[in-house]
Design a protein around this motif. Structure first.
Motif, short mmCIF file in Angstrom:
data_model
loop_
_atom_site.label_atom_id
_atom_site.label_comp_id
_atom_site.label_asym_id
_atom_site.label_seq_id
_atom_site.Cartn_x
_atom_site.Cartn_y
_atom_site.Cartn_z
N PRO A 169 32.29 35.04 28.27
CA PRO A 169 33.67 34.90 28.73
C PRO A 169 34.23 33.49 28.56
CG PRO A 169 32.39 36.17 30.30
CD PRO A 169 31.42 35.59 29.33
N LEU A 170 33.42 32.47 28.83
CA LEU A 170 33.89 31.09 28.67
C LEU A 170 34.21 30.79 27.21
CD1 LEU A 170 31.45 29.18 31.08
CD2 LEU A 170 33.90 29.61 31.41
N PHE A 171 33.36 31.26 26.32
CA PHE A 171 33.61 31.08 24.89
C PHE A 171 34.89 31.82 24.49
CE2 PHE A 171 33.09 32.83 20.57
CZ PHE A 171 33.01 31.64 19.84
N SER A 172 35.04 33.05 24.95
CA SER A 172 36.22 33.85 24.61
C SER A 172 37.50 33.19 25.11
CB SER A 172 36.10 35.26 25.22
OG SER A 172 34.96 35.92 24.70
N TRP A 173 37.42 32.57 26.28
CA TRP A 173 38.59 31.87 26.82
C TRP A 173 38.99 30.70 25.92
CZ3 TRP A 173 42.52 32.43 29.92
CH2 TRP A 173 43.21 31.30 30.37
N CYS A 191 21.48 26.34 14.56
CA CYS A 191 22.24 27.58 14.71
C CYS A 191 23.25 27.40 15.84
CB CYS A 191 21.32 28.74 15.04
SG CYS A 191 19.96 28.99 13.89
N ILE A 192 24.41 28.06 15.69
CA ILE A 192 25.38 28.04 16.78
C ILE A 192 25.80 29.47 17.12
CG2 ILE A 192 27.40 27.73 15.25
CD1 ILE A 192 28.57 25.92 17.54
N ASN A 193 25.91 29.73 18.40
CA ASN A 193 26.40 31.00 18.90
C ASN A 193 27.23 30.70 20.15
OD1 ASN A 193 24.55 30.75 21.18
ND2 ASN A 193 22.93 31.41 19.78
N PRO A 194 27.89 31.69 20.74
CA PRO A 194 28.72 31.40 21.91
C PRO A 194 27.98 30.71 23.04
CG PRO A 194 29.31 33.54 21.03
CD PRO A 194 28.11 33.07 20.25
N HIS A 195 26.73 31.08 23.27
CA HIS A 195 25.99 30.46 24.37
C HIS A 195 25.72 28.99 24.10
CE1 HIS A 195 23.36 30.06 27.79
NE2 HIS A 195 22.35 29.68 27.01
N SER A 196 25.25 28.65 22.90
CA SER A 196 24.98 27.24 22.61
C SER A 196 26.26 26.42 22.62
CB SER A 196 24.25 27.10 21.27
OG SER A 196 25.00 27.64 20.21
N TYR A 197 27.36 27.04 22.20
CA TYR A 197 28.66 26.35 22.26
C TYR A 197 29.00 25.98 23.70
CZ TYR A 197 33.72 25.88 22.62
OH TYR A 197 34.99 25.42 22.94
#
Length: 259
Positions: free
Chosen positions: A240-244, A42-48
């Protein structure tokens, strides 16, 4: 790894199917008789974000046979990047669909991960919810940062001796994905799912957010309120890091189109 039904989102090939299409494909593998292990992550913003600083984790995610969009942030990012994914598919969705399939035909399953107490609860719940499933193994591995070669060999032997159709791994990310990637070719099962928190959800150790919050993409919010110390980094740092990174990718795409 090249996958047939995927969209590339931030350099990851993520499953681009409806739930119905995806599970039709997955269950064909689960029902196979060749024991050539294929696995899912599974992938989500945190794992990314975690994978950006963990090369082995990134490699593992990119090597999975299926990488499913388990976070609403991935769905939103796909739309902004012009490669919309049809819908979110969670680890719990995978667990429920596969277990129902196994129950319908008397398939077998092995659970690896979590504590002996949690595994015992899972065993009891399966007897009630999926009485026709053949539970061939439960194993709680040693709680340590890194497994020894002996630990790994012992786990692989237990799994292979059980001759399961499906292996569920719940050791939390990124540990579970890196472990599966390292031993995938040695495991004699049809399918392995890295489903982490699903062990605790199914055992009732952690309560899932209500269907309402799941439907509107805010499943993380009630969990954050209940477990702020454990989950605050996901919301205040990873998101926020993912959104950036998504914003930079969108701007780069716009610049490329204007050329």
């Amino acid at each position: 790894m090249s996958r047939a039904c995927t969209h590339e989102i931030l350099n990851y090939q993520i499953e681009n199917s409806t739930k119905k299409e995806f599970f039709n494909n997955l269950l064909n593998v689960v029902q196979s008789e060749n024991k050539k292990n294929k696995w899912l992550a599974c992938i989500n913003p945190h794992s990314y974000v975690v994978a950006k600083n963990d090369e082995n984790f990134e490699t593992a995610l990119k090597s999975a046979d299926w990488l499913i969009p388990d976070g609403i942030g991935i769905i939103l990012a796909s739309r902004l990047l012009g490669a919309p994914l049809p819908e979110r598919i969670t680890g719990f969705d995978v667990f429920e669909n596969v277990m129902c399939d196994l129950n319908g035909r008397g398939g077998s399953v092995f659970f690896l991960g979590s504590t002996a107490e949690t595994l015992e609860i899972i065993k009891n719940n399966i007897q009630l919810d999926f009485p026709s499933v053949n539970l061939v193994g439960l194993y709680s591995p040693p709680f340590k940062e890194k497994f020894s070669e002996r630990d790994v060999n012992q786990m692989v032997d237990k799994i292979n001796n059980a001759n399961a159709d499906v292996l569920w791994v719940g050791m939390s990310a990124p540990k579970q994905e890196k472990w599966i990637y390292a031993v995938s070719g040695r495991i004699n099962v049809n399918f392995t799912g890295a489903i982490g928190a699903v062990f605790d959800f199914y055992a009732g150790k952690v309560e899932r957010s209500s269907p309402f919050f799941q439907k509107i993409g805010l499943e993380w919010l009630p969990r954050l309120v209940k477990e702020p110390r454990r989950l605050w980094k996901r919301t205040l740092i990873s998101a926020p890091l993912f959104s950036w990174d998504v914003l930079i990718a969108v701007l780069f795409s716009l610049i490329q189109r204007k050329r």
